[in-house]
Design a protein around this motif. Sequence first.
Motif, PDB file in Angstrom:
ATOM      1  N   HIS A  43     -49.568  59.386  -0.892  1.00  0.00           N
ATOM      2  CA  HIS A  43     -48.267  58.735  -0.950  1.00  0.00           C
ATOM      3  C   HIS A  43     -47.137  59.635  -0.460  1.00  0.00           C
ATOM      4  O   HIS A  43     -45.970  59.246  -0.515  1.00  0.00           O
ATOM      5  N   GLY A  44     -47.464  60.848   0.017  1.00  0.00           N
ATOM      6  CA  GLY A  44     -46.448  61.727   0.568  1.00  0.00           C
ATOM      7  C   GLY A  44     -46.488  63.109  -0.036  1.00  0.00           C
ATOM      8  O   GLY A  44     -47.338  63.424  -0.867  1.00  0.00           O
ATOM      9  N   PRO A  45     -45.544  63.991   0.353  1.00  0.00           N
ATOM     10  CA  PRO A  45     -45.538  65.381  -0.117  1.00  0.00           C
ATOM     11  C   PRO A  45     -45.148  65.540  -1.582  1.00  0.00           C
ATOM     12  O   PRO A  45     -45.304  66.612  -2.148  1.00  0.00           O
ATOM     13  N   THR A  46     -44.583  64.489  -2.184  1.00  0.00           N
ATOM     14  CA  THR A  46     -44.216  64.546  -3.596  1.00  0.00           C
ATOM     15  C   THR A  46     -44.787  63.326  -4.299  1.00  0.00           C
ATOM     16  O   THR A  46     -45.104  62.314  -3.666  1.00  0.00           O
ATOM     17  N   ALA A  47     -44.908  63.430  -5.629  1.00  0.00           N
ATOM     18  CA  ALA A  47     -45.450  62.319  -6.402  1.00  0.00           C
ATOM     19  C   ALA A  47     -44.757  62.249  -7.757  1.00  0.00           C
ATOM     20  O   ALA A  47     -44.398  63.283  -8.334  1.00  0.00           O
ATOM     21  N   PRO A  48     -44.569  61.035  -8.299  1.00  0.00           N
ATOM     22  CA  PRO A  48     -44.015  60.892  -9.650  1.00  0.00           C
ATOM     23  C   PRO A  48     -45.105  61.147 -10.684  1.00  0.00           C
ATOM     24  O   PRO A  48     -46.189  60.557 -10.620  1.00  0.00           O
ATOM     25  N   VAL A  49     -44.849  62.038 -11.626  1.00  0.00           N
ATOM     26  CA  VAL A  49     -45.858  62.401 -12.623  1.00  0.00           C
ATOM     27  C   VAL A  49     -45.240  62.370 -14.016  1.00  0.00           C
ATOM     28  O   VAL A  49     -44.020  62.323 -14.187  1.00  0.00           O
ATOM     29  N   GLU A  50     -46.131  62.418 -14.996  1.00  0.00           N
ATOM     30  CA  GLU A  50     -45.727  62.513 -16.401  1.00  0.00           C
ATOM     31  C   GLU A  50     -46.419  63.738 -16.984  1.00  0.00           C
ATOM     32  O   GLU A  50     -47.650  63.827 -16.997  1.00  0.00           O
ATOM     33  N   LEU A  51     -45.643  64.711 -17.437  1.00  0.00           N
ATOM     34  CA  LEU A  51     -46.194  65.978 -17.935  1.00  0.00           C
ATOM     35  C   LEU A  51     -46.705  65.864 -19.358  1.00  0.00           C
ATOM     36  O   LEU A  51     -47.621  66.587 -19.764  1.00  0.00           O
ATOM     37  N   ALA A  52     -46.097  65.008 -20.136  1.00  0.00           N
ATOM     38  CA  ALA A  52     -46.466  64.700 -21.506  1.00  0.00           C
ATOM     39  C   ALA A  52     -45.864  63.328 -21.768  1.00  0.00           C
ATOM     40  O   ALA A  52     -45.019  62.867 -20.984  1.00  0.00           O
ATOM     41  N   PRO A  53     -46.267  62.636 -22.813  1.00  0.00           N
ATOM     42  CA  PRO A  53     -45.683  61.315 -23.059  1.00  0.00           C
ATOM     43  C   PRO A  53     -44.152  61.359 -23.063  1.00  0.00           C
ATOM     44  O   PRO A  53     -43.540  62.089 -23.837  1.00  0.00           O
ATOM     45  N   GLY A  54     -43.542  60.630 -22.132  1.00  0.00           N
ATOM     46  CA  GLY A  54     -42.083  60.548 -22.062  1.00  0.00           C
ATOM     47  C   GLY A  54     -41.417  61.638 -21.253  1.00  0.00           C
ATOM     48  O   GLY A  54     -40.192  61.632 -21.113  1.00  0.00           O
ATOM     49  N   VAL A  55     -42.178  62.584 -20.702  1.00  0.00           N
ATOM     50  CA  VAL A  55     -41.596  63.682 -19.917  1.00  0.00           C
ATOM     51  C   VAL A  55     -41.931  63.447 -18.444  1.00  0.00           C
ATOM     52  O   VAL A  55     -43.053  63.686 -18.007  1.00  0.00           O
ATOM     53  N   GLU A  56     -40.933  62.964 -17.679  1.00  0.00           N
ATOM     54  CA  GLU A  56     -41.144  62.606 -16.291  1.00  0.00           C
ATOM     55  C   GLU A  56     -40.699  63.730 -15.361  1.00  0.00           C
ATOM     56  O   GLU A  56     -39.768  64.475 -15.669  1.00  0.00           O
ATOM     57  N   ALA A  57     -41.397  63.850 -14.226  1.00  0.00           N
ATOM     58  CA  ALA A  57     -41.069  64.882 -13.248  1.00  0.00           C
ATOM     59  C   ALA A  57     -41.535  64.434 -11.874  1.00  0.00           C
ATOM     60  O   ALA A  57     -42.300  63.470 -11.733  1.00  0.00           O
ATOM     61  N   THR A  58     -41.054  65.138 -10.857  1.00  0.00           N
ATOM     62  CA  THR A  58     -41.553  64.986  -9.500  1.00  0.00           C
ATOM     63  C   THR A  58     -42.388  66.209  -9.169  1.00  0.00           C
ATOM     64  O   THR A  58     -41.953  67.349  -9.401  1.00  0.00           O
ATOM     65  N   LEU A  59     -43.597  65.991  -8.661  1.00  0.00           N
ATOM     66  CA  LEU A  59     -44.509  67.089  -8.357  1.00  0.00           C
ATOM     67  C   LEU A  59     -44.654  67.229  -6.844  1.00  0.00           C
ATOM     68  O   LEU A  59     -44.986  66.271  -6.144  1.00  0.00           O
ATOM     69  N   VAL A  60     -44.403  68.438  -6.338  1.00  0.00           N
ATOM     70  CA  VAL A  60     -44.569  68.737  -4.916  1.00  0.00           C
ATOM     71  C   VAL A  60     -46.019  69.158  -4.683  1.00  0.00           C
ATOM     72  O   VAL A  60     -46.494  70.126  -5.284  1.00  0.00           O
ATOM     73  N   THR A  61     -46.727  68.435  -3.798  1.00  0.00           N
ATOM     74  CA  THR A  61     -48.149  68.692  -3.578  1.00  0.00           C
ATOM     75  C   THR A  61     -48.453  69.211  -2.174  1.00  0.00           C
ATOM     76  O   THR A  61     -49.617  69.451  -1.851  1.00  0.00           O
ATOM     77  N   ASP A  62     -47.445  69.398  -1.351  1.00  0.00           N
ATOM     78  CA  ASP A  62     -47.618  69.820   0.039  1.00  0.00           C
ATOM     79  C   ASP A  62     -47.145  71.255   0.216  1.00  0.00           C
ATOM     80  O   ASP A  62     -46.090  71.646  -0.302  1.00  0.00           O
ATOM     81  N   TYR A  63     -47.898  72.059   0.954  1.00  0.00           N
ATOM     82  CA  TYR A  63     -47.611  73.489   1.111  1.00  0.00           C
ATOM     83  C   TYR A  63     -46.248  73.725   1.762  1.00  0.00           C
ATOM     84  O   TYR A  63     -45.428  74.511   1.256  1.00  0.00           O
ATOM     85  N   ALA A  64     -45.976  73.050   2.890  1.00  0.00           N
ATOM     86  CA  ALA A  64     -44.709  73.267   3.588  1.00  0.00           C
ATOM     87  C   ALA A  64     -43.529  72.838   2.727  1.00  0.00           C
ATOM     88  O   ALA A  64     -42.502  73.530   2.667  1.00  0.00           O
ATOM     89  N   ALA A  65     -43.658  71.705   2.049  1.00  0.00           N
ATOM     90  CA  ALA A  65     -42.573  71.243   1.173  1.00  0.00           C
ATOM     91  C   ALA A  65     -42.377  72.201   0.002  1.00  0.00           C
ATOM     92  O   ALA A  65     -41.241  72.460  -0.416  1.00  0.00           O
ATOM     93  N   ALA A  66     -43.482  72.731  -0.521  1.00  0.00           N
ATOM     94  CA  ALA A  66     -43.381  73.688  -1.630  1.00  0.00           C
ATOM     95  C   ALA A  66     -42.616  74.934  -1.206  1.00  0.00           C
ATOM     96  O   ALA A  66     -41.734  75.424  -1.939  1.00  0.00           O
TER      97      ALA A  66
END
Length: 437
Positions: A43-66
Amino acid sequence: MTSEPTPVPPPGCPAHGSGQRVPMYTPEFAADPHSYYAYMRHHGPTAPVELAPGVEATLVTDYAAALDLLQNPGDFRKDARRWRDLNEGRISPDSPVLPLLAHRPNCMFSDGAEHLRLRQAVTESFARVSSHQLSESVDRVARYLISQFRARGSADLLNDYAKQLPLFVFNELFGCPAEIGDRVMFGISGIFDGINAEKANEVLAQAVSELVALKRTRPGDDVTSWLMQHPARLNDVEMSHQLVLLLGAGAEPLRNLIANTLHLLLTNDRYAQNGLVEEALDATLWHNPPMSNYAPHYPARDMEFAGQKLAAGDLVLVSLQAANATSAGSNRAHLAWSAGPHACPSKEPARLITLAAIEHLFNELPDVELAVPEESLTWRPGPFNRALAQLPARFTPAAPPREARPQPSRTSQRPTPDAPAKGRGGLWSSFLTWLRT
């Protein structure tokens, strides 16, 4: 020409559409994170994730974007007081991820001139530890820990060795006396293992405060005293928080790095049979880095990043493990140590400790092997770490060397809910007793 099929969410993942967040705290994620990363990257270089119940974040999964994020302190800040969801009350105060994300006055959670001041104090103080001193410390600790289990012919190399060794080494380097060191070990282990974490955090804070007070009056030839004497002139609160950061970084990431490298050596004959310990370490840093998802940042303003709209104060993390998988860089170009102004300041000492610990173990126990099928090993759930739960091994039993003469110890036990009291022996004081006999 046909396009690649859209990957389905991995088993146990409730994300069945682009609007769903991928949970990173489940046993399913811990068992097979690479399948989750592959799904996210579609779905792209970033993804919407949940780190724990109710804790939302964006996760960078691409090397260049990181790299773009990690090397851009102007647009992405580290001060967690910018975290909008926390400021607006959407994060529960007892969230299990809060201790590793909430602001602390240390060099990890600071920006600009304040970061530079604290970072220089930490880097220059720790740089005074010589490689020879570090190697001698690892040697003493490794001999002690192995002496506790070598006669049994079996051990859990995670909990009996990899977990304990960094804590002992850092207690020695930081000049902890016995009863303070026992409580530091209890506190660090409890926080990361989730065993009575609130009590463990209180014990650690009190022990570190006592260490600071002790070194103010009786400085020694140790990292705590050097940090205190640095021209940055850290006050007691700053001292305590730098020590918690350094001791914590010397515990969880290092124990996982040692254990994950041992895991590779015990399950891949190419490395073990040819004695390729350093190559196994580099492969681990690429594929199973000890902190797989971390480097929390916050956009300084509303922006578009890697095709994703971000608002000021959003929590953005980097998947060091996922980003590594998208790079064809050289052998040391991995992101396991992060990058940019907040890259790990102690990667060379970490490599030295890991290599020395593993080489010492194989020298002492040359026929050590995994005691269970590889597929039966489990990984601890959690959004940040790549961490085994256990690493059972077996080897030919042998009596400890005459000079070891180990004292009764609890190194194989988990911390109990009651912290070591003053005057009552614990793991660190047992080691000090062994050294003096």
